[in-house]
Design an enzyme around this catalytic site. Structure first.
Site, mmCIF file in Angstrom:
data_model
loop_
_atom_site.group_PDB
_atom_site.id
_atom_site.type_symbol
_atom_site.label_atom_id
_atom_site.label_comp_id
_atom_site.label_asym_id
_atom_site.label_seq_id
_atom_site.Cartn_x
_atom_site.Cartn_y
_atom_site.Cartn_z
ATOM 1 N N GLY A 113 1.933 -2.011 0.657
ATOM 2 C CA GLY A 113 0.539 -1.884 1.098
ATOM 3 C C GLY A 113 -0.416 -2.564 0.142
ATOM 4 O O GLY A 113 -1.457 -2.015 -0.219
ATOM 5 N N ILE B 209 -11.445 7.808 -2.476
ATOM 6 C CA ILE B 209 -11.526 6.453 -3.036
ATOM 7 C C ILE B 209 -12.142 5.501 -2.002
ATOM 8 O O ILE B 209 -11.834 5.590 -0.801
ATOM 9 C CB ILE B 209 -10.107 5.949 -3.429
ATOM 10 C CG1 ILE B 209 -9.331 7.014 -4.233
ATOM 11 C CG2 ILE B 209 -10.191 4.632 -4.199
ATOM 12 C CD1 ILE B 209 -9.956 7.447 -5.547
ATOM 13 N N LYS C 289 1.920 13.859 2.819
ATOM 14 C CA LYS C 289 1.665 13.573 1.398
ATOM 15 C C LYS C 289 2.234 14.666 0.480
ATOM 16 O O LYS C 289 2.614 14.402 -0.665
ATOM 17 C CB LYS C 289 0.156 13.406 1.164
ATOM 18 C CG LYS C 289 -0.409 12.131 1.791
ATOM 19 C CD LYS C 289 0.191 10.891 1.134
ATOM 20 C CE LYS C 289 -0.470 9.607 1.572
ATOM 21 N NZ LYS C 289 0.080 8.417 0.917
ATOM 22 N N TYR D 250 -1.430 14.524 7.915
ATOM 23 C CA TYR D 250 -1.550 13.674 6.720
ATOM 24 C C TYR D 250 -1.175 14.473 5.471
ATOM 25 O O TYR D 250 -0.386 14.016 4.632
ATOM 26 C CB TYR D 250 -2.977 13.146 6.613
ATOM 27 C CG TYR D 250 -3.252 12.271 5.409
ATOM 28 C CD1 TYR D 250 -2.816 10.946 5.383
ATOM 29 C CD2 TYR D 250 -3.943 12.765 4.304
ATOM 30 C CE1 TYR D 250 -3.072 10.133 4.286
ATOM 31 C CE2 TYR D 250 -4.200 11.951 3.206
ATOM 32 C CZ TYR D 250 -3.768 10.637 3.203
ATOM 33 O OH TYR D 250 -4.021 9.843 2.104
ATOM 34 N N ARG E 151 -4.699 -4.655 0.967
ATOM 35 C CA ARG E 151 -6.089 -4.155 0.958
ATOM 36 C C ARG E 151 -6.207 -2.968 0.014
ATOM 37 O O ARG E 151 -5.201 -2.442 -0.465
ATOM 38 C CB ARG E 151 -6.466 -3.645 2.360
ATOM 39 C CG ARG E 151 -6.640 -4.726 3.377
ATOM 40 C CD ARG E 151 -7.026 -4.171 4.723
ATOM 41 N NE ARG E 151 -5.868 -3.694 5.475
ATOM 42 C CZ ARG E 151 -5.729 -2.465 5.956
ATOM 43 N NH1 ARG E 151 -6.669 -1.572 5.740
ATOM 44 N NH2 ARG E 151 -4.656 -2.124 6.634
ATOM 45 N N SER F 92 -1.583 12.273 -2.399
ATOM 46 C CA SER F 92 -3.016 12.473 -2.156
ATOM 47 C C SER F 92 -3.395 13.876 -2.603
ATOM 48 O O SER F 92 -2.559 14.794 -2.561
ATOM 49 C CB SER F 92 -3.309 12.334 -0.655
ATOM 50 O OG SER F 92 -4.598 12.817 -0.369
ATOM 51 N N ASN G 248 2.764 2.569 -2.167
ATOM 52 C CA ASN G 248 1.342 2.803 -1.923
ATOM 53 C C ASN G 248 0.960 2.762 -0.445
ATOM 54 O O ASN G 248 -0.010 3.393 -0.043
ATOM 55 C CB ASN G 248 0.543 1.738 -2.697
ATOM 56 C CG ASN G 248 -0.889 1.670 -2.242
ATOM 57 O OD1 ASN G 248 -1.704 2.536 -2.572
ATOM 58 N ND2 ASN G 248 -1.219 0.653 -1.449
HETATM 59 P P1 NAP Z 1 -6.084 1.092 3.212
HETATM 60 O O1 NAP Z 1 -7.258 0.409 2.632
HETATM 61 O O2 NAP Z 1 -6.122 1.520 4.650
HETATM 62 O O3 NAP Z 1 -4.792 0.162 2.966
HETATM 63 C C1 NAP Z 1 -3.542 0.590 3.420
HETATM 64 C C2 NAP Z 1 -2.496 -0.437 3.029
HETATM 65 O O4 NAP Z 1 -1.222 0.030 3.515
HETATM 66 C C3 NAP Z 1 -2.739 -1.794 3.648
HETATM 67 O O5 NAP Z 1 -2.385 -2.802 2.721
HETATM 68 C C4 NAP Z 1 -1.784 -1.817 4.836
HETATM 69 O O6 NAP Z 1 -1.344 -3.135 5.102
HETATM 70 C C5 NAP Z 1 -0.619 -0.994 4.287
HETATM 71 N N1 NAP Z 1 0.220 -0.418 5.321
HETATM 72 C C6 NAP Z 1 -0.104 0.524 6.241
HETATM 73 N N2 NAP Z 1 0.947 0.779 7.031
HETATM 74 C C7 NAP Z 1 1.960 -0.007 6.592
HETATM 75 C C8 NAP Z 1 3.303 -0.193 6.995
HETATM 76 N N3 NAP Z 1 3.821 0.496 8.022
HETATM 77 N N4 NAP Z 1 4.055 -1.079 6.323
HETATM 78 C C9 NAP Z 1 3.558 -1.788 5.285
HETATM 79 N N5 NAP Z 1 2.283 -1.658 4.858
HETATM 80 C C10 NAP Z 1 1.501 -0.782 5.509
HETATM 81 O O7 NAP Z 1 -5.728 2.422 2.404
HETATM 82 P P2 NAP Z 1 -6.001 2.844 0.879
HETATM 83 O O8 NAP Z 1 -7.165 3.728 0.871
HETATM 84 O O9 NAP Z 1 -5.944 1.675 -0.011
HETATM 85 O O10 NAP Z 1 -4.719 3.790 0.650
HETATM 86 C C11 NAP Z 1 -3.593 3.432 -0.140
HETATM 87 C C12 NAP Z 1 -2.764 4.673 -0.380
HETATM 88 O O11 NAP Z 1 -3.548 5.646 -1.075
HETATM 89 C C13 NAP Z 1 -2.291 5.355 0.912
HETATM 90 O O12 NAP Z 1 -0.987 5.852 0.741
HETATM 91 C C14 NAP Z 1 -3.276 6.507 1.065
HETATM 92 O O13 NAP Z 1 -2.759 7.573 1.829
HETATM 93 C C15 NAP Z 1 -3.494 6.887 -0.391
HETATM 94 N N6 NAP Z 1 -4.734 7.624 -0.626
HETATM 95 C C16 NAP Z 1 -5.948 7.051 -0.370
HETATM 96 C C17 NAP Z 1 -7.101 7.782 -0.618
HETATM 97 C C18 NAP Z 1 -8.472 7.233 -0.370
HETATM 98 O O14 NAP Z 1 -9.455 7.978 -0.558
HETATM 99 N N7 NAP Z 1 -8.627 5.955 -0.001
HETATM 100 C C19 NAP Z 1 -7.006 9.107 -1.099
HETATM 101 C C20 NAP Z 1 -5.749 9.646 -1.340
HETATM 102 C C21 NAP Z 1 -4.612 8.896 -1.108
HETATM 103 P P3 NAP Z 1 -1.455 -3.882 6.508
HETATM 104 O O15 NAP Z 1 -2.214 -2.968 7.454
HETATM 105 O O16 NAP Z 1 -2.164 -5.142 6.185
HETATM 106 O O17 NAP Z 1 -0.043 -4.097 6.890
#
Ligand code: NAP
Length: 249
Positions: A14, A190, A161, A157, A17, A144, A92
């Site tokens: 991932g 985030i 997690k 979700y 982005r 998370s 990730n």
């Molecule tokens: P994001 O901006 O939506 O990015 C998600 C990334 O995961 C993208 O690069 C996407 O790539 C990739 N992805 C999704 N499904 C995939 C799959 N089946 N195979 C390969 N790649 C896949 O999310 P983020 O906020 O950066 O989150 C990253 C991680 O942190 C996640 O695990 C999320 O649950 C965790 N997290 C985030 C937050 C927050 O507040 N943002 C809080 C707690 C935990 P493509 O769609 O381009 O393939």
């Protein structure tokens, strides 16, 4: 011993982005050789070439879908052709699809667990085999805060997690003797595409629950991942590192 990763081969899922992209930048700045996963080849190719230009590192696109066991297998076969060595795996990639329990569909449950939980297990399985060949490694799983304390509308979700924490702790025990460390990060709130799509009211409520009074930046998580990936944390395994600006306390 420092945060220099010039001798490390690192796979980040991932990475196209958000948090994964910030990790790719941070690890490139530390000199790592990078293998960047996502589902969109064009985006990843662009990122790899940008990191090469900006930091002089080798970065390779690894296009596979973490939610699909066959796709992960093929992805690791392709990775094995590029490198026989893997020092760090950052699991990730993740998806968020909130719904109150009465509205949750089987498809939502399946897709969320397939990506957030099963994908972590599949990648750990192949990565551990590669790491064993080279005398050890470090796996960092992105869980998370919701996997630790739960939230309204996030049963699926949060469950996916929380399971990542169970996987992390079990693998930490299983792989410690092979010098493979397994830790998790539990980000709070985030600033990424994932949180930008929240309705304004929910966004503000989350913001107000943060002790430090600001939303986290992807680089806050990337810095924690760098610590857990590097030899600075060489005696740390089975831990869940909260990076949430005081949301949990
Ligand atoms: P994001 O901006 O939506 O990015 C998600 C990334 O995961 C993208 O690069 C996407 O790539 C990739 N992805 C999704 N499904 C995939 C799959 N089946 N195979 C390969 N790649 C896949 O999310 P983020 O906020 O950066 O989150 C990253 C991680 O942190 C996640 O695990 C999320 O649950 C965790 N997290 C985030 C937050 C927050 O507040 N943002 C809080 C707690 C935990 P493509 O769609 O381009 O393939």
């Amino acid at each position: 011993m420092d945060l220099n990763l010039t001798d490390k081969h690192v796979l980040i899922t991932g990475a196209s982005r958000g948090i994964g992209r910030a990790m790719a930048e941070r690890f490139a700045a530390a000199g790592a050789t990078l293998y960047l996963n996502g589902r969109r080849a064009d985006e990843l190719a662009e990122l790899c070439s940008q990191l090469h230009d900006d930091y002089g590192v080798s970065a390779h696109a690894c296009v596979f879908d973490v939610s699909d066991a066959d796709s992960v297998k093929q992805g690791f076969q392709a990775l094995f052709k590029l490198t026989k060595r893997l020092d760090v795996l950052i699991n990730n990639a993740g998806v968020l699809d909130d719904a109150l329990i009465g509205m949750v569909s089987p498809q939502q449950v399946e897709q969320t667990f397939a990506t957030n939980t099963f994908g972590v297990i599949y990648c750990c399985q192949y990565a551990a085999r590669l790491m064993q060949r080279n005398g050890g490694g470090s796996i960092v799983n992105v869980s998370s805060i919701i996997g630790r304390v739960g939230n309204v509308g996030q049963a699926v979700y949060g469950g996916s997690k929380a399971a990542v924490i169970g996987v992390t702790q079990s693998l930490a025990k299983e792989l410690a003797a092979q010098n493979i460390r397994v830790n998790a990060i539990a980000p709070g709130f985030i600033d990424t595409d994932m949180t930008r799509k929240l309705p304004e009211e929910k966004y503000q409520a989350r913001l107000q629950s943060i002790g430090m009074g600001r939303i986290g930046e992807p680089k806050d998580i990337a810095n924690a991942a760098l610590f857990l990936a590097s030899d600075l944390s060489s005696y740390v395994t089975g831990q869940v590192l909260g990076v949430d600006g005081g949301m949990l306390i």
